[in-house]
Design a protein around this motif. Structure first.
Motif, mmCIF file in Angstrom:
data_model
loop_
_atom_site.group_PDB
_atom_site.id
_atom_site.type_symbol
_atom_site.label_atom_id
_atom_site.label_comp_id
_atom_site.label_asym_id
_atom_site.label_seq_id
_atom_site.Cartn_x
_atom_site.Cartn_y
_atom_site.Cartn_z
ATOM 1 N N VAL A 1 5.220 -7.388 -3.467
ATOM 2 C CA VAL A 1 5.158 -7.296 -5.260
ATOM 3 C C VAL A 1 3.240 -6.739 -4.195
ATOM 4 C CG1 VAL A 1 3.867 -7.630 -7.532
ATOM 5 C CG2 VAL A 1 5.728 -8.257 -7.103
ATOM 6 N N CYS A 2 2.340 -6.828 -3.800
ATOM 7 C CA CYS A 2 1.150 -6.369 -3.177
ATOM 8 C C CYS A 2 2.196 -5.694 -2.392
ATOM 9 C CB CYS A 2 0.235 -7.492 -3.103
ATOM 10 S SG CYS A 2 0.196 -8.716 -3.033
ATOM 11 N N ASP A 3 2.567 -5.166 -1.565
ATOM 12 C CA ASP A 3 3.204 -4.338 -0.658
ATOM 13 C C ASP A 3 2.728 -3.035 -1.876
ATOM 14 O OD1 ASP A 3 4.361 -2.372 1.147
ATOM 15 O OD2 ASP A 3 4.004 -3.593 2.734
ATOM 16 N N ALA A 4 4.697 -2.958 -2.641
ATOM 17 C CA ALA A 4 4.693 -2.002 -3.212
ATOM 18 C C ALA A 4 3.624 -1.264 -4.345
ATOM 19 C CB ALA A 4 6.041 -2.568 -4.007
ATOM 20 N N VAL A 5 2.737 -2.470 -4.932
ATOM 21 C CA VAL A 5 1.835 -1.439 -5.825
ATOM 22 C C VAL A 5 0.533 -1.169 -5.440
ATOM 23 C CG1 VAL A 5 -0.245 -2.393 -7.557
ATOM 24 C CG2 VAL A 5 1.951 -3.766 -7.725
ATOM 25 N N SER A 6 0.408 -2.021 -3.913
ATOM 26 C CA SER A 6 -0.617 -1.280 -2.922
ATOM 27 C C SER A 6 -0.410 0.545 -2.167
ATOM 28 C CB SER A 6 -0.978 -1.383 -1.542
ATOM 29 O OG SER A 6 -1.057 -3.234 -1.977
ATOM 30 N N ARG A 7 0.594 0.822 -2.521
ATOM 31 C CA ARG A 7 1.610 1.959 -2.427
ATOM 32 C C ARG A 7 1.193 2.649 -2.754
ATOM 33 N NH1 ARG A 7 4.820 2.643 1.767
ATOM 34 N NH2 ARG A 7 5.812 4.011 1.121
ATOM 35 N N ARG B 1 -4.434 -1.378 6.372
ATOM 36 C CA ARG B 1 -5.700 -0.163 6.351
ATOM 37 C C ARG B 1 -6.585 -0.195 4.803
ATOM 38 N NH1 ARG B 1 -1.417 2.047 9.907
ATOM 39 N NH2 ARG B 1 -0.784 3.210 8.544
ATOM 40 N N ALA B 2 -5.606 -0.322 4.337
ATOM 41 C CA ALA B 2 -6.017 -0.183 2.676
ATOM 42 C C ALA B 2 -7.551 -0.650 2.460
ATOM 43 C CB ALA B 2 -5.187 -0.378 2.110
ATOM 44 N N ILE B 3 -7.142 -2.742 3.108
ATOM 45 C CA ILE B 3 -8.187 -3.326 2.996
ATOM 46 C C ILE B 3 -9.556 -2.567 3.396
ATOM 47 C CG2 ILE B 3 -8.946 -5.583 3.380
ATOM 48 C CD1 ILE B 3 -5.229 -6.264 3.151
ATOM 49 N N ASP B 4 -9.126 -3.008 4.828
ATOM 50 C CA ASP B 4 -10.245 -2.780 5.604
ATOM 51 C C ASP B 4 -11.586 -1.130 5.120
ATOM 52 O OD1 ASP B 4 -9.956 -4.167 7.574
ATOM 53 O OD2 ASP B 4 -8.329 -3.108 9.148
ATOM 54 N N LYS B 5 -10.022 -0.205 4.955
ATOM 55 C CA LYS B 5 -11.246 0.823 4.236
ATOM 56 C C LYS B 5 -11.307 0.804 2.104
ATOM 57 C CE LYS B 5 -8.347 4.383 6.265
ATOM 58 N NZ LYS B 5 -7.436 5.754 5.627
ATOM 59 N N ILE C 1 -0.355 -15.326 2.968
ATOM 60 C CA ILE C 1 -0.523 -14.342 2.298
ATOM 61 C C ILE C 1 -1.601 -13.598 3.033
ATOM 62 C CG2 ILE C 1 -1.524 -13.437 0.124
ATOM 63 C CD1 ILE C 1 0.920 -14.642 -0.003
ATOM 64 N N LEU C 2 -2.592 -14.093 3.799
ATOM 65 C CA LEU C 2 -3.561 -13.163 4.250
ATOM 66 C C LEU C 2 -3.563 -12.113 5.781
ATOM 67 C CD1 LEU C 2 -6.726 -14.999 3.355
ATOM 68 C CD2 LEU C 2 -5.836 -13.492 2.774
ATOM 69 N N SER C 3 -2.501 -13.224 6.529
ATOM 70 C CA SER C 3 -1.940 -13.006 7.607
ATOM 71 C C SER C 3 -0.765 -11.515 7.167
ATOM 72 C CB SER C 3 -1.099 -14.125 8.531
ATOM 73 O OG SER C 3 0.138 -14.274 8.445
ATOM 74 N N ASN D 1 -1.768 -6.355 7.932
ATOM 75 C CA ASN D 1 -1.003 -5.330 8.793
ATOM 76 C C ASN D 1 -0.347 -4.125 8.184
ATOM 77 O OD1 ASN D 1 -0.891 -7.474 11.388
ATOM 78 N ND2 ASN D 1 -0.075 -8.954 9.878
ATOM 79 N N SER D 2 -0.318 -3.092 9.473
ATOM 80 C CA SER D 2 -0.003 -1.755 9.154
ATOM 81 C C SER D 2 -1.039 -1.059 7.992
ATOM 82 C CB SER D 2 1.685 -2.475 8.858
ATOM 83 O OG SER D 2 2.075 -0.749 8.497
ATOM 84 N N ILE D 3 -0.188 -0.673 6.738
ATOM 85 C CA ILE D 3 -0.400 0.007 5.561
ATOM 86 C C ILE D 3 -1.189 -0.706 4.632
ATOM 87 C CG2 ILE D 3 0.085 1.586 3.567
ATOM 88 C CD1 ILE D 3 2.668 2.669 4.922
#
Length: 251
Positions: A149-155, A24-28, A13-15, A19-21
């Motif tokens: 699911v995480c990716d779709a929701v994050s956007r 960056r969202a995690i870093d911010k 999960i973490l790896s 990455n990608s969008i």
């Protein structure tokens, strides 16, 4: 937005999410993703989380105790009596953009990943609020589905996309597939960009995009048109398309 993923493979999960969008969202600090190892909560001296299935059957089943204790620890950490808990399973309802919008309203979302032949039904009845599938096929575990699911929701979390308009115009947002898109050069491999997109007439460009979305949806996912919010003009346009193709059975 905080994602809490219960899994036997936290590194997966973490790896995948760093990455990608989403990375960056995690870093911010716009989203947070933690992966909790269910195995850390087993009381079995051999560190097992699975056992044979009552009544027979192939394979092994994840036991209720470590799953429940993992979830209960998370619940106490979050500070909510009944946190939204999504179990990724081929037996669930198909995950849609509507679900992504609904989940994005949550401050905390728990995602439960199964393995082997699944999870003891008793703990699922106790903790799961949503059974969700990403498609009619079976994966080796719920981790890939959880990341989808995480990716779709994050956007849909404000600030995650550089251009928030992107989330409003993508496929499924208006019940239609997205229109075809083009970039430079104006001609590639003998194929030219549609002249309307070079015209500078924004009204005509928007009208073209909408018509192309209708055409693409009709050709590739006509089932979506049954639920899409179509104007009378849209319906007339589709009717004319069908008549021109002599294929009125599509709808």
């Amino acid at each position: 937005m905080n994602f809490h993923v219960m899994t036997l493979f936290p590194e997966m999960i973490l790896s995948g999410m760093k990455n990608s969008i989403t990375g960056r969202a995690i870093d911010k600090g716009l989203i947070a993703v933690e992966a909790i190892n269910i195995r850390d909560y087993t009381t079995n001296k051999h560190n097992k989380v699975d056992d044979y299935i009552y009544g027979g059957g192939a394979g092994l089943l994840m036991q209720a105790q470590p799953v429940y204790d993992c979830w209960n620890a998370l619940r106490k950490k979050i500070g909510k009596k009944g946190p939204r808990t999504v179990y990724l399973t081929p037996q669930g309802r198909t995950f849609t953009q509507k679900d992504a919008h609904e989940f994005a309203l949550e401050e905390d979302l728990i995602l439960l990943c199964g393995h082997y032949e699944g999870i003891d039904e008793r703990v699922l009845e106790e903790i799961v609020t949503d059974n969700v599938s990403i498609g009619d096929y079976v994966l080796t575990g719920g981790e890939l589905a959880a990341m989808v699911v995480c990716d779709a929701v994050s956007r849909l979390v404000p600030g995650v996309l550089h251009n928030d308009v992107s989330a409003e115009t993508e496929s499924f947002e208006a019940g239609l597939l997205e229109y075809p898109q083009y970039s430079r050069p104006e001609e590639w491999n003998g194929k030219k960009v549609p002249p309307i997109l070079l015209s500078g007439d924004h009204a005509k460009v928007e009208a073209w995009k909408h018509e192309q979305a209708l055409i693409r949806t009709l050709e590739r996912r006509p089932d979506l048109l049954e639920k899409a919010k179509l104007s009378e003009k849209d319906r007339k346009f589709i009717k004319n398309l069908l008549q021109s193709k002599n294929d009125s059975d599509i709808l």
